[in-house]
Design a protein around this motif. Structure first.
Motif: not given
Length: 199
Positions: A20-25, A70-73
Motif C-alpha cells: 500500500q505504501r508503494e502504491t501511494e508513492e 485507495t488504489s486509484d487517483a
C-alpha cells in the motif's frame, strides 16, 4: 545443447502495508512529478549549449485527487492550452489509465475514437490494450463523457522494481502527451472546465 527453460519471475514477499505504501508513492508522488513534463521547453538548434534540467523547463501543471488507502487517483493535466482529466488505477500488477473527454450528445465514442486510431496503434505497440466507452457522471447526470481506457499487465515485482516503474512512468507520460497532441490535431476539445463540467 539445450538450455534450461527460463523460470517465471517470482513476486517478492511484500507485506500488505508495504504494498500500500508503494502504491501511494507511485500514485501521489511519482506520477504527478512525471506528468508535469507532458509539456516542456526544448532548446533550439544553434542555441548555446548549456546544462538544462527538466524541472526548470516543464510547462505543464498537474492537480491530483486521491483518497489515502485507495488504489486509484485522478489528475487534471494543464498542458498545450488544454486540460485533460486522467484517472489511474494501480492494482499491484494491473495498471489502468482512463482519459475522459467531455462531450455533448449525440457525440459519443464511435464519433471520437476514429480520430485517435494512429495514437491507439502506437500505444498498443508499447503493451497497452485500448478501448472506448460512453460514460455519464453518477452525480451529474447531464455530463456525458467519452472514456479511453488503457490496460496493461505489469511485472510481478513491479512495486519494488525501479526499472519497471521507470518504464511505465515514462510510457504513460509519452502516451498522455501524444493523446493530448492528437486531440489538438483533430480539434477534439479535452477540457471539462471549459465545458462547464463539475469535476
Amino acid at each position: 545443447m539445450l538450455q534450461p527453460a527460463p523460470q517465471p519471475a517470482i513476486s517478492p514477499d511484500l507485506s500488505l502495508d508495504a504494498a500500500q505504501r508503494e502504491t501511494e508513492e507511485f500514485l501521489t508522488v511519482q506520477m504527478p512529478s512525471i506528468l508535469s513534463s507532458v509539456e516542456y521547453d526544448m532548446p533550439r538548434f544553434g542555441e548555446e549549449a548549456r546544462p538544462t534540467k527538466l524541472a526548470h523547463v516543464t510547462r505543464a501543471r498537474v492537480e491530483t485527487r486521491h483518497v489515502t488507502g485507495t488504489s486509484d487517483a485522478a489528475y487534471l493535466i494543464h498542458a498545450f492550452g488544454e486540460d485533460l482529466l486522467m484517472k489511474m488505477q494501480l492494482n499491484v500488477r494491473r495498471f489502468v489509465v482512463v482519459y475522459s473527454i467531455p462531450v455533448v450528445k449525440p457525440i459519443g465514442s464511435s464519433t471520437v475514437a476514429p480520430h485517435f486510431e494512429r495514437w491507439a496503434t502506437g500505444a498498443g505497440h508499447a503493451g497497452w490494450m485500448i478501448g472506448w466507452r460512453d460514460a455519464a457522471s453518477p452525480t451529474e447526470p447531464d455530463q456525458n463523457w467519452v472514456e479511453t481506457y488503457c490496460y496493461a499487465n505489469l511485472e510481478p515485482d513491479f512495486l519494488v522494481n525501479d526499472l519497471h516503474k521507470l518504464y511505465w512512468r515514462t510510457d504513460t507520460l509519452q502516451m498522455t502527451r501524444y493523446f493530448m497532441l492528437e486531440a489538438i490535431r483533430a480539434n477534439v476539445p479535452l477540457s471539462p472546465l471549459r465545458a462547464g463540467y463539475r469535476i
